[in-house]
Design an enzyme around this catalytic site. Structure first.
Site, PDB file in Angstrom:
ATOM      1  CB  CYS B  97      -0.891   0.019   1.231  1.00 33.24           C
ATOM      2  SG  CYS B  97      -1.920  -1.429   1.437  1.00 33.24           S
ATOM      3  CB  CYS B 100       0.569   3.624  -4.676  1.00 38.80           C
ATOM      4  SG  CYS B 100       0.975   2.357  -5.875  1.00 38.80           S
ATOM      5  CG  HIS B 101      -2.120   4.834  -1.181  1.00 35.53           C
ATOM      6  ND1 HIS B 101      -3.012   5.686  -1.755  1.00 35.53           N
ATOM      7  CD2 HIS B 101      -2.470   3.590  -1.614  1.00 35.53           C
ATOM      8  CE1 HIS B 101      -3.881   4.985  -2.500  1.00 35.53           C
ATOM      9  NE2 HIS B 101      -3.557   3.725  -2.442  1.00 35.53           N
ATOM     10  CB  CYS B 143      -6.219  -1.007  -3.867  1.00 33.96           C
ATOM     11  SG  CYS B 143      -5.967   0.719  -4.262  1.00 33.96           S
ATOM     12  CB  CYS B 209     -33.999   1.317   8.625  1.00 30.64           C
ATOM     13  SG  CYS B 209     -33.356   0.146   7.432  1.00 30.64           S
ATOM     14  NE  ARG B 250     -26.247  -3.572  14.076  1.00 31.93           N
ATOM     15  CZ  ARG B 250     -26.788  -3.891  15.251  1.00 31.93           C
ATOM     16  NH1 ARG B 250     -26.280  -3.419  16.360  1.00 31.93           N
ATOM     17  NH2 ARG B 250     -27.803  -4.698  15.315  1.00 31.93           N
ATOM     18  CB  CYS B 254     -30.413  -4.261  11.535  1.00 32.03           C
ATOM     19  SG  CYS B 254     -30.055  -3.058  12.821  1.00 32.03           S
TER      20      CYS B 254
END
Lengths: 107, 293
Positions: B97, B100-101, B143, B209, B250, B254
């Site tokens: 990573c 490039c970053h 990526c 929701c 999550r 739910c």
């Protein structure tokens, strides 16, 4: 790349200071009481022992049991008397250990 | 009308399985309105969106302390692990990573000039290749596959959760940015679909929701305080899970609670919902990895 144990030790301390040492380690702490999808009990796999030495001498230790949560966080206090190195060791049920160390300079 | 439905739901849930999981909060508040204003925590919305508040506000004090202390935060070992992966070359490209970053907290953003700071606050974005929203998780895998020629991380793996947490953490304290509600916005179609999802009744309990997170946010449901269901703290370490979990986990939780069939990790339905939720929580501060009950 495994998850490393995390410890927080003050880098420097004044002689006679009460210092707080914090540790956090990543472990699933399987209690042995839980049933898996097949209905059979998942075998116990916890960290059962935690030891801290300072310059080779034991300063803190703990036996852990199945009620301790996953990723146990343990903190303790001690009096800073001299400079040295802390060694932290966690042992799990299979006998595997995780360890890390930290230095502290006392002035 | 709504009260009646909730009561019916509560009767159905004798065992209390559902509601425990429906709430991110603790037991400190019994009021039926949003918790008191507290500008210091950054858990409130901004002037653009003043009614938004983060689940942080209804967490009990010990949980908040754990959330705030970077050392005690049990999500951090995962982030640390990911920080190691960040520098490790992966795949056939031999790139990491960092190749490039740059360093993850590098303000210049390495060779690509894309600093990670602020990135986490702007997802989901539109993925030009697929024309669909893309979230941090999928971008990381894009990526990995497209640039590093490495195998993608499994969606809910420790590596993925840690890496998402690491990227999102760089934006901690920055407001969530979403303009998807604007009809001109490139993500507006996804936003629309997400909004429909949010208000669509589903499952055996026939709840949407909004029945918990809009109509009854901050109300007590059995022993739990309902949150607004904001996404600013994800990936979140939940004590119930004993590990961090993604926003989509999550969502799935739910959905299961209302006895509806959950959608897959990274599915279009959840990406649309994530887009809509980011808009609902615009202005809230990013706070990853959060710690909740």
């Amino acid at each position: 790349m495994a998850k490393k144990p995390r410890v927080k030790v003050p880098k420097t301390a004044a002689k006679g200071d009460m210092i707080n040492i914090k540790t956090l380690v990543s472990h699933k702490m399987e209690t042995g009481n839980r049933k898996g999808k097949d209905g059979k009990k998942v075998p116990r796999m916890i960290l059962n022992n935690f030891k801290v030495t300072f310059n080779g001498a034991a300063v803190f230790g703990a036996d852990m049991h199945p009620a301790v949560s996953a990723n146990p966080y343990i903190a303790f206090f001690m009096k800073a008397e001299k400079s040295g190195t802390f060694n932290f060791t966690w042992t799990d049920d299979s006998g595997k250990t995780m360890s890390t160390s930290a230095d502290m300079a006392v002035s | 009308m709504m009260k009646k439905q909730l009561n019916a739901a509560i009767v159905l849930l004798g065992a209390g399985l559902l509601l425990a999981a429906c709430s991110d909060g603790g037991m400190t508040t019994t009021s039926s309105s949003a918790p008191a204003d507290d500008t210091t925590t950054g858990a409130n919305g901004t002037s653009d969106n003043p009614d938004a508040w983060s689940g942080y506000k209804t967490a009990i004090a010990t949980t908040q302390a754990m959330n705030d202390d970077e050392f005690e935060n049990p999500g951090m070992p995962y982030v640390d692990q990911a920080a190691g992966i960040w520098d490790e070359p992966a795949g056939a490209s031999g790139l990491s990573c960092a190749s490039c970053h740059g360093a993850v907290d590098d303000a210049a953003g390495g060779a690509l000039r894309i600093p990670m700071k602020g990135v986490g606050a702007t997802f989901p974005r539109l993925d030009a290749d697929s024309g669909k929203p893309i979230n941090v998780e999928l971008q990381i895998n894009k990526c990995r596959v497209g640039q590093q020629y490495a195998s993608p991380f499994k969606y809910e793996s420790d590596e993925m959760l840690g890496m998402t947490g690491l990227v999102r953490k760089q934006s901690n304290g920055m407001p969530v940015i979403s303009t998807a509600g604007d009809p001109e916005d490139e993500l507006h179609t996804a936003w629309q679909a997400g909004k429909e999802f949010y208000y669509q009744r589903r499952g055996k309990l026939d709840m949407a929701c909004k029945h918990c997170h809009e109509d009854n946010a901050a109300n007590i449901i059995r022993a739990e305080t309902l949150s607004q269901g904001q996404s600013n703290g994800f990936p979140t370490y939940r004590f119930k899970w004993q590990k961090p979990g993604s926003l989509h986990r999550r969502f799935r939780g739910c959905n299961k609670n209302i006895r509806s069939t959950p959608y897959g990790y990274g599915s279009d339905e959840y990406l649309n919902l994530e887009t809509y939720l980011a808009w609902r929580g615009r202005g809230l501060q990013v706070a990853a990895p959060a710690v909740r009950k």
